[in-house]
Design a protein around this motif. Structure first.
Motif, PDB file in Angstrom:
ATOM      1  N   PRO A 123      56.846 145.146 126.790  1.00 45.43           N
ATOM      2  CA  PRO A 123      56.302 144.667 125.841  1.00 45.43           C
ATOM      3  C   PRO A 123      56.631 143.428 125.822  1.00 45.43           C
ATOM      4  O   PRO A 123      55.397 142.133 125.848  1.00 45.43           O
ATOM      5  CB  PRO A 123      56.540 145.359 124.560  1.00 45.43           C
ATOM      6  CG  PRO A 123      56.945 146.761 124.982  1.00 45.43           C
ATOM      7  CD  PRO A 123      58.015 146.479 126.657  1.00 45.43           C
ATOM      8  N   VAL A 124      57.589 142.879 125.971  1.00 46.42           N
ATOM      9  CA  VAL A 124      57.682 141.583 125.954  1.00 46.42           C
ATOM     10  C   VAL A 124      57.701 140.192 126.852  1.00 46.42           C
ATOM     11  O   VAL A 124      57.710 139.135 126.943  1.00 46.42           O
ATOM     12  CB  VAL A 124      58.496 140.724 124.790  1.00 46.42           C
ATOM     13  CG1 VAL A 124      58.576 141.938 122.774  1.00 46.42           C
ATOM     14  CG2 VAL A 124      60.243 141.270 124.895  1.00 46.42           C
ATOM     15  N   LEU A 125      57.450 140.753 128.323  1.00 47.37           N
ATOM     16  CA  LEU A 125      56.940 140.065 129.406  1.00 47.37           C
ATOM     17  C   LEU A 125      56.024 139.723 130.427  1.00 47.37           C
ATOM     18  O   LEU A 125      55.533 140.733 130.113  1.00 47.37           O
ATOM     19  CB  LEU A 125      58.330 140.809 130.862  1.00 47.37           C
ATOM     20  CG  LEU A 125      60.305 140.540 130.188  1.00 47.37           C
ATOM     21  CD1 LEU A 125      60.432 141.793 131.414  1.00 47.37           C
ATOM     22  CD2 LEU A 125      60.428 138.684 130.003  1.00 47.37           C
ATOM     23  N   GLY A 126      55.712 138.117 130.619  1.00 49.95           N
ATOM     24  CA  GLY A 126      54.716 138.099 130.825  1.00 49.95           C
ATOM     25  C   GLY A 126      54.458 136.772 131.093  1.00 49.95           C
ATOM     26  O   GLY A 126      55.239 135.759 130.887  1.00 49.95           O
ATOM     27  N   PRO A 127      53.385 136.786 130.703  1.00 43.16           N
ATOM     28  CA  PRO A 127      52.448 135.032 131.619  1.00 43.16           C
ATOM     29  C   PRO A 127      52.427 134.742 129.415  1.00 43.16           C
ATOM     30  O   PRO A 127      51.974 135.879 128.360  1.00 43.16           O
ATOM     31  CB  PRO A 127      51.262 135.311 131.578  1.00 43.16           C
ATOM     32  CG  PRO A 127      50.644 136.785 131.666  1.00 43.16           C
ATOM     33  CD  PRO A 127      52.209 137.662 131.569  1.00 43.16           C
ATOM     34  N   ASN A 128      52.928 133.587 129.373  1.00 40.08           N
ATOM     35  CA  ASN A 128      51.885 132.953 127.979  1.00 40.08           C
ATOM     36  C   ASN A 128      50.633 132.642 127.400  1.00 40.08           C
ATOM     37  O   ASN A 128      49.824 132.649 128.721  1.00 40.08           O
ATOM     38  CB  ASN A 128      52.653 131.180 127.281  1.00 40.08           C
ATOM     39  CG  ASN A 128      54.363 131.677 127.379  1.00 40.08           C
ATOM     40  OD1 ASN A 128      55.236 132.389 127.065  1.00 40.08           O
ATOM     41  ND2 ASN A 128      54.503 130.354 127.688  1.00 40.08           N
ATOM     42  N   THR A 129      50.536 132.937 126.345  1.00 42.92           N
ATOM     43  CA  THR A 129      48.923 132.550 126.476  1.00 42.92           C
ATOM     44  C   THR A 129      48.484 131.163 125.044  1.00 42.92           C
ATOM     45  O   THR A 129      49.879 130.744 125.063  1.00 42.92           O
ATOM     46  CB  THR A 129      48.722 133.026 124.701  1.00 42.92           C
ATOM     47  OG1 THR A 129      47.876 134.414 125.281  1.00 42.92           O
ATOM     48  CG2 THR A 129      46.932 132.829 124.593  1.00 42.92           C
ATOM     49  N   TRP A 130      47.979 129.888 126.323  1.00 42.42           N
ATOM     50  CA  TRP A 130      47.409 128.825 125.921  1.00 42.42           C
ATOM     51  C   TRP A 130      46.288 128.165 126.237  1.00 42.42           C
ATOM     52  O   TRP A 130      45.419 128.825 126.291  1.00 42.42           O
ATOM     53  CB  TRP A 130      48.003 127.824 127.579  1.00 42.42           C
ATOM     54  CG  TRP A 130      49.372 128.095 127.815  1.00 42.42           C
ATOM     55  CD1 TRP A 130      50.443 128.722 128.603  1.00 42.42           C
ATOM     56  CD2 TRP A 130      50.872 127.800 127.467  1.00 42.42           C
ATOM     57  NE1 TRP A 130      50.917 128.720 129.080  1.00 42.42           N
ATOM     58  CE2 TRP A 130      51.697 128.147 128.070  1.00 42.42           C
ATOM     59  CE3 TRP A 130      51.070 127.468 125.611  1.00 42.42           C
ATOM     60  CZ2 TRP A 130      53.525 127.806 127.758  1.00 42.42           C
ATOM     61  CZ3 TRP A 130      52.373 126.626 125.791  1.00 42.42           C
ATOM     62  CH2 TRP A 130      53.260 126.973 126.773  1.00 42.42           C
TER      63      TRP A 130
END
Length: 331
Positions: A123-130
């Motif tokens: 759930p909390v691993l992945g790319p950031n939103t920019w």
């Protein structure tokens, strides 16, 4: 766990944990242990960001939050599959509380889209939103990277404070989802003397906080709220639930809150945690037949379960499809 009454917050110089000398580490560990076992809160110095790093991040944050709401919602956290992005006012409701009067932007370890844990839906691993704000990504990343360096030094200090070798936490810090929150508390000239952020403890190992003004309060053994105003050049450190579990309650996950503000206020907590799949349970030295043992947890599951209870968009998602985007994500 014995919370004490206190009127002043301890200050610990952790510079040697980052830059040496190593012979100072045991003394720092003793100071960290004392603060963690008696108060669960302290300030740390000797670790300030390089000149300009905090100011550039603050300026970029203000630029984003000055945007029209419709533009900010293009980065709405409910559009992310790994809990990143813009958090509008009233999106969060802490247990037993009312919606918080604040808005936020959340980032974490910025993993590639093909990261294996992201691909399988952790759930909390992945790319950031920019957001499309010039310089925002660079300024926030520079501050995040420095504060992560401070966090790793703190992990070394807390390892020694727990009676372990300084590298005890290293195997659990390969890609921890430590979350940086860019928090904006709007001005409210008519606010009453009340909490602006409900009383709570933090879920992670510890929190590193810098802010632009006072407002943070810590609960002591008397049930008295003690002001914890910023110390120039320092991070405020709050002990969290995972360190409390590792120490079987010796370290205190302290209850704290943020007062409502009559003037605009900014705060930047980094919630420092370990890898998602880390099993956290009391260390043997803290377990005894005559002492209740705190239950073990999987770090990431514990964190996300608490997060799912707090955010409205997660509560709207179907239990059968936890990564489905809420239908009213662009409200």
């Amino acid at each position: 766990m014995t919370l004490t009454a206190f009127d002043r917050i301890p200050i610990v110089d952790i510079g040697p944990l980052l830059y040496g000398p190593r012979e100072a580490h045991p003394v720092i560990a003793d100071q960290l242990r004392e603060a963690a076992t008696e108060i669960g809160f302290l300030h740390v110095t000797g670790c300030a960001p390089p000149v300009g790093v905090f100011d550039r991040m603050l300026a970029a944050t203000k630029k984003f939050f000055d945007l029209p709401e419709a533009v900010k919602l293009r980065s709405y956290i409910g559009l992310s599959t790994c809990h990143r992005g813009y958090v509008p006012e009233s999106e969060e409701v802490l247990a037993g509380g009312t919606p918080d009067r604040k808005e936020a932007f959340d980032v974490s370890v910025d993993l590639p889209a093909d990261d294996p844990d992201h691909l399988v839906g952790v759930p909390v691993l992945g790319p950031n939103t920019w957001p499309d704000v010039p310089g925002f990504r660079e300024a926030v990343t520079a501050y995040y990277d420095h504060t992560i360096t401070v966090a790793r030094a703190m992990f070394r200090g807390f390892a020694l404070a727990l009676g372990e070798e300084s590298d005890f936490f290293e195997p659990y810090l390969t890609k921890p989802p430590s979350q940086l929150r860019l928090l904006h508390y709007p001005a409210d000239p008519d606010t009453a003397d009340r909490p602006g952020n409900s009383a709570h403890t933090d879920d992670e190992c510890f929190t590193l906080l810098r802010s632009t003004g006072p407002g943070l309060e810590v609960l002591d053994a008397r049930g008295v709220w003690v002001d914890a105003p910023p110390v120039p050049g320092a991070y405020a450190v709050t002990i969290g639930d995972l360190l409390q579990r590792w120490s079987n309650g010796e370290f205190i996950a302290t209850t704290h809150r943020v007062r409502a503000f009559t003037t605009e206020h900014w705060a930047f907590p980094l919630f420092c945690t370990v890898d998602y799949h880390t099993q956290v349970e009391p260390l043997t030295r803290f377990v005894a037949p005559d002492r209740q043992q705190l239950p073990g947890v999987v770090a990431g599951e514990h964190l996300f379960a608490r997060t799912a209870q707090t955010f409205r968009y997660l509560r709207r998602r179907s239990p059968a499809d936890p990564t489905a985007v809420a239908s009213d994500a662009t409200r």
